[in-house]
Motif scaffolding. Sequence first.
Motif, PDB file in Angstrom:
ATOM      1  N   PHE A  37       0.837  -1.207   0.000  1.00 53.16           N
ATOM      2  CA  PHE A  37       0.000   0.000   0.000  1.00 53.16           C
ATOM      3  C   PHE A  37       0.868   1.253   0.000  1.00 53.16           C
ATOM      4  CE2 PHE A  37      -2.003   3.394   2.459  1.00 53.16           C
ATOM      5  CZ  PHE A  37      -3.068   3.674   1.618  1.00 53.16           C
ATOM      6  N   TYR A  38       1.852   1.280   0.887  1.00 53.01           N
ATOM      7  CA  TYR A  38       2.727   2.448   0.942  1.00 53.01           C
ATOM      8  C   TYR A  38       3.601   2.527  -0.304  1.00 53.01           C
ATOM      9  CZ  TYR A  38       1.244   3.155   5.708  1.00 53.01           C
ATOM     10  OH  TYR A  38       0.483   3.397   6.806  1.00 53.01           O
ATOM     11  N   GLY A  39       3.994   1.387  -0.836  1.00 53.55           N
ATOM     12  CA  GLY A  39       4.783   1.386  -2.058  1.00 53.55           C
ATOM     13  C   GLY A  39       3.996   1.935  -3.233  1.00 53.55           C
ATOM     14  N   VAL A  40       2.743   1.499  -3.361  1.00 55.85           N
ATOM     15  CA  VAL A  40       1.889   1.996  -4.441  1.00 55.85           C
ATOM     16  C   VAL A  40       1.618   3.479  -4.255  1.00 55.85           C
ATOM     17  CG1 VAL A  40      -0.452   1.856  -5.401  1.00 55.85           C
ATOM     18  CG2 VAL A  40       0.849  -0.226  -4.966  1.00 55.85           C
ATOM     19  N   THR A  41       1.340   3.877  -3.027  1.00 57.83           N
ATOM     20  CA  THR A  41       1.083   5.299  -2.747  1.00 57.83           C
ATOM     21  C   THR A  41       2.303   6.143  -3.075  1.00 57.83           C
ATOM     22  OG1 THR A  41      -0.384   4.616  -0.959  1.00 57.83           O
ATOM     23  CG2 THR A  41       0.327   6.908  -0.964  1.00 57.83           C
ATOM     24  N   THR A  42       3.467   5.694  -2.674  1.00 60.72           N
ATOM     25  CA  THR A  42       4.696   6.428  -2.961  1.00 60.72           C
ATOM     26  C   THR A  42       4.955   6.480  -4.464  1.00 60.72           C
ATOM     27  OG1 THR A  42       5.599   5.687  -0.863  1.00 60.72           O
ATOM     28  CG2 THR A  42       7.159   6.532  -2.471  1.00 60.72           C
ATOM     29  N   PHE A  43       4.720   5.356  -5.153  1.00 63.56           N
ATOM     30  CA  PHE A  43       4.908   5.332  -6.601  1.00 63.56           C
ATOM     31  C   PHE A  43       3.966   6.316  -7.289  1.00 63.56           C
ATOM     32  CE2 PHE A  43       3.447   3.717 -10.707  1.00 63.56           C
ATOM     33  CZ  PHE A  43       4.640   3.785 -11.405  1.00 63.56           C
ATOM     34  N   LEU A  44       2.700   6.324  -6.885  1.00 67.37           N
ATOM     35  CA  LEU A  44       1.732   7.232  -7.505  1.00 67.37           C
ATOM     36  C   LEU A  44       2.083   8.693  -7.229  1.00 67.37           C
ATOM     37  CD1 LEU A  44      -1.635   5.367  -6.888  1.00 67.37           C
ATOM     38  CD2 LEU A  44      -0.369   5.615  -9.025  1.00 67.37           C
ATOM     39  N   ALA A  45       2.535   8.989  -6.015  1.00 70.86           N
ATOM     40  CA  ALA A  45       2.933  10.362  -5.697  1.00 70.86           C
ATOM     41  C   ALA A  45       4.145  10.772  -6.532  1.00 70.86           C
ATOM     42  CB  ALA A  45       3.244  10.492  -4.208  1.00 70.86           C
ATOM     43  N   GLY A  46       5.116   9.893  -6.662  1.00 67.02           N
ATOM     44  CA  GLY A  46       6.294  10.195  -7.469  1.00 67.02           C
ATOM     45  C   GLY A  46       5.948  10.356  -8.939  1.00 67.02           C
ATOM     46  N   ALA A  47       5.090   9.475  -9.453  1.00 76.77           N
ATOM     47  CA  ALA A  47       4.685   9.574 -10.858  1.00 76.77           C
ATOM     48  C   ALA A  47       3.918  10.861 -11.114  1.00 76.77           C
ATOM     49  CB  ALA A  47       3.839   8.361 -11.242  1.00 76.77           C
ATOM     50  N   LEU A  49       4.289  13.687  -9.487  1.00 71.37           N
ATOM     51  CA  LEU A  49       5.263  14.779  -9.450  1.00 71.37           C
ATOM     52  C   LEU A  49       6.040  14.856 -10.757  1.00 71.37           C
ATOM     53  CD1 LEU A  49       6.611  17.015  -7.808  1.00 71.37           C
ATOM     54  CD2 LEU A  49       8.222  15.308  -6.973  1.00 71.37           C
ATOM     55  N   VAL A  50       6.466  13.720 -11.260  1.00 71.55           N
ATOM     56  CA  VAL A  50       7.203  13.708 -12.531  1.00 71.55           C
ATOM     57  C   VAL A  50       6.315  14.216 -13.660  1.00 71.55           C
ATOM     58  CG1 VAL A  50       8.226  12.181 -14.264  1.00 71.55           C
ATOM     59  CG2 VAL A  50       8.844  11.932 -11.867  1.00 71.55           C
ATOM     60  N   ALA A  51       5.055  13.762 -13.691  1.00 67.33           N
ATOM     61  CA  ALA A  51       4.126  14.217 -14.735  1.00 67.33           C
ATOM     62  C   ALA A  51       3.913  15.723 -14.647  1.00 67.33           C
ATOM     63  CB  ALA A  51       2.798  13.482 -14.614  1.00 67.33           C
ATOM     64  N   PHE A  52       3.775  16.250 -13.424  1.00 68.64           N
ATOM     65  CA  PHE A  52       3.584  17.685 -13.250  1.00 68.64           C
ATOM     66  C   PHE A  52       4.783  18.468 -13.773  1.00 68.64           C
ATOM     67  CE2 PHE A  52       4.431  21.438 -10.617  1.00 68.64           C
ATOM     68  CZ  PHE A  52       3.318  22.197 -10.951  1.00 68.64           C
ATOM     69  N   VAL A  53       5.979  18.030 -13.429  1.00 62.36           N
ATOM     70  CA  VAL A  53       7.197  18.736 -13.862  1.00 62.36           C
ATOM     71  C   VAL A  53       7.334  18.681 -15.381  1.00 62.36           C
ATOM     72  CG1 VAL A  53       9.720  18.646 -13.780  1.00 62.36           C
ATOM     73  CG2 VAL A  53       8.408  18.454 -11.678  1.00 62.36           C
ATOM     74  N   VAL A  54       7.081  17.519 -15.972  1.00 58.94           N
ATOM     75  CA  VAL A  54       7.209  17.385 -17.427  1.00 58.94           C
ATOM     76  C   VAL A  54       6.164  18.242 -18.137  1.00 58.94           C
ATOM     77  CG1 VAL A  54       6.913  15.758 -19.334  1.00 58.94           C
ATOM     78  CG2 VAL A  54       8.320  15.140 -17.373  1.00 58.94           C
ATOM     79  N   LEU A  55       4.917  18.192 -17.681  1.00 53.21           N
ATOM     80  CA  LEU A  55       3.860  18.976 -18.316  1.00 53.21           C
ATOM     81  C   LEU A  55       4.117  20.471 -18.168  1.00 53.21           C
ATOM     82  CD1 LEU A  55       0.687  16.929 -17.355  1.00 53.21           C
ATOM     83  CD2 LEU A  55       1.789  17.103 -19.597  1.00 53.21           C
ATOM     84  N   ARG A  56       4.594  20.890 -17.000  1.00 48.34           N
ATOM     85  CA  ARG A  56       4.892  22.308 -16.783  1.00 48.34           C
ATOM     86  C   ARG A  56       6.024  22.760 -17.696  1.00 48.34           C
ATOM     87  NH1 ARG A  56       8.279  25.323 -13.439  1.00 48.34           N
ATOM     88  NH2 ARG A  56       7.404  27.339 -12.891  1.00 48.34           N
ATOM     89  N   LYS A  57       7.052  21.921 -17.820  1.00 47.70           N
ATOM     90  CA  LYS A  57       8.179  22.262 -18.684  1.00 47.70           C
ATOM     91  C   LYS A  57       7.720  22.384 -20.130  1.00 47.70           C
ATOM     92  CE  LYS A  57      12.819  20.803 -19.900  1.00 47.70           C
ATOM     93  NZ  LYS A  57      13.856  19.797 -19.716  1.00 47.70           N
ATOM     94  N   ASN A  58       6.875  21.451 -20.578  1.00 48.01           N
ATOM     95  CA  ASN A  58       6.354  21.517 -21.952  1.00 48.01           C
ATOM     96  C   ASN A  58       5.510  22.766 -22.153  1.00 48.01           C
ATOM     97  OD1 ASN A  58       7.596  19.167 -22.689  1.00 48.01           O
ATOM     98  ND2 ASN A  58       5.787  17.901 -22.356  1.00 48.01           N
ATOM     99  N   TYR A  59       4.675  23.102 -21.173  1.00 44.90           N
ATOM    100  CA  TYR A  59       3.830  24.288 -21.276  1.00 44.90           C
ATOM    101  C   TYR A  59       4.686  25.546 -21.375  1.00 44.90           C
ATOM    102  CZ  TYR A  59       0.761  28.085 -19.899  1.00 44.90           C
ATOM    103  OH  TYR A  59       0.082  29.271 -19.856  1.00 44.90           O
ATOM    104  N   LEU A  60       5.687  25.652 -20.514  1.00 48.83           N
ATOM    105  CA  LEU A  60       6.549  26.835 -20.534  1.00 48.83           C
ATOM    106  C   LEU A  60       7.360  26.904 -21.829  1.00 48.83           C
ATOM    107  CD1 LEU A  60       7.793  27.001 -16.850  1.00 48.83           C
ATOM    108  CD2 LEU A  60       6.065  28.419 -17.961  1.00 48.83           C
ATOM    109  N   HIS A  61       7.793  25.766 -22.323  1.00 49.01           N
ATOM    110  CA  HIS A  61       8.560  25.763 -23.564  1.00 49.01           C
ATOM    111  C   HIS A  61       7.698  26.231 -24.734  1.00 49.01           C
ATOM    112  CE1 HIS A  61      11.659  24.664 -26.390  1.00 49.01           C
ATOM    113  NE2 HIS A  61      10.776  23.972 -27.089  1.00 49.01           N
ATOM    114  N   LYS A  62       6.448  25.764 -24.783  1.00 51.11           N
ATOM    115  CA  LYS A  62       5.559  26.156 -25.876  1.00 51.11           C
ATOM    116  C   LYS A  62       5.200  27.632 -25.812  1.00 51.11           C
ATOM    117  CE  LYS A  62       3.313  21.692 -26.462  1.00 51.11           C
ATOM    118  NZ  LYS A  62       2.062  20.940 -26.284  1.00 51.11           N
ATOM    119  N   ASN A  63       5.080  28.171 -24.610  1.00 46.90           N
ATOM    120  CA  ASN A  63       4.618  29.548 -24.447  1.00 46.90           C
ATOM    121  C   ASN A  63       5.739  30.521 -24.099  1.00 46.90           C
ATOM    122  OD1 ASN A  63       1.824  29.010 -24.900  1.00 46.90           O
ATOM    123  ND2 ASN A  63       1.819  27.973 -22.919  1.00 46.90           N
ATOM    124  N   ARG A  64       6.973  30.108 -24.298  1.00 51.26           N
ATOM    125  CA  ARG A  64       8.113  30.952 -23.930  1.00 51.26           C
ATOM    126  C   ARG A  64       8.118  32.273 -24.696  1.00 51.26           C
ATOM    127  NH1 ARG A  64      13.549  27.918 -23.435  1.00 51.26           N
ATOM    128  NH2 ARG A  64      12.176  27.020 -21.916  1.00 51.26           N
TER     129      ARG A  64
END
Length: 107
Positions: A37-47, A49-64
């Motif tokens: 349970f904690y492993g799945v929760t930690t994995f989902l939280a990490g995933a 966070l990674v998705a947020f950072v990647v999407l934010r980077k793509n958004y900023l790159h497109k709208n730079r």
Amino acid sequence: MAKEWERGILKSLFSLKGWISSILSGLAIMFLFAGSFYGVTTFLAGASLVAFVVLRKNYLHKNREKHARELENWHQLYYCFRDDVVFHPGTGRYGPPETAQLLTQEE
């Protein structure tokens, strides 16, 4: 008599061993589920966070370029104390200070 006594002790030891074994396997199953349970929760939280950072980077790159133009326009705004307005001398657009961000956007 000694044989019966030895058998009784061995029988109780084996039953104690079985009882301890069942408790330990129950604890192991409980920790396995809790750990997963904690492993799945930690994995989902990490995933997430990674998705947020990647999407934010793509958004900023497109709208730079858009952000750069808006920042350039922001630096060209002036404020008139007498009339309490913000204006852009290049475009002639003006408005109250609350709308300053709208003045930086291109039409």
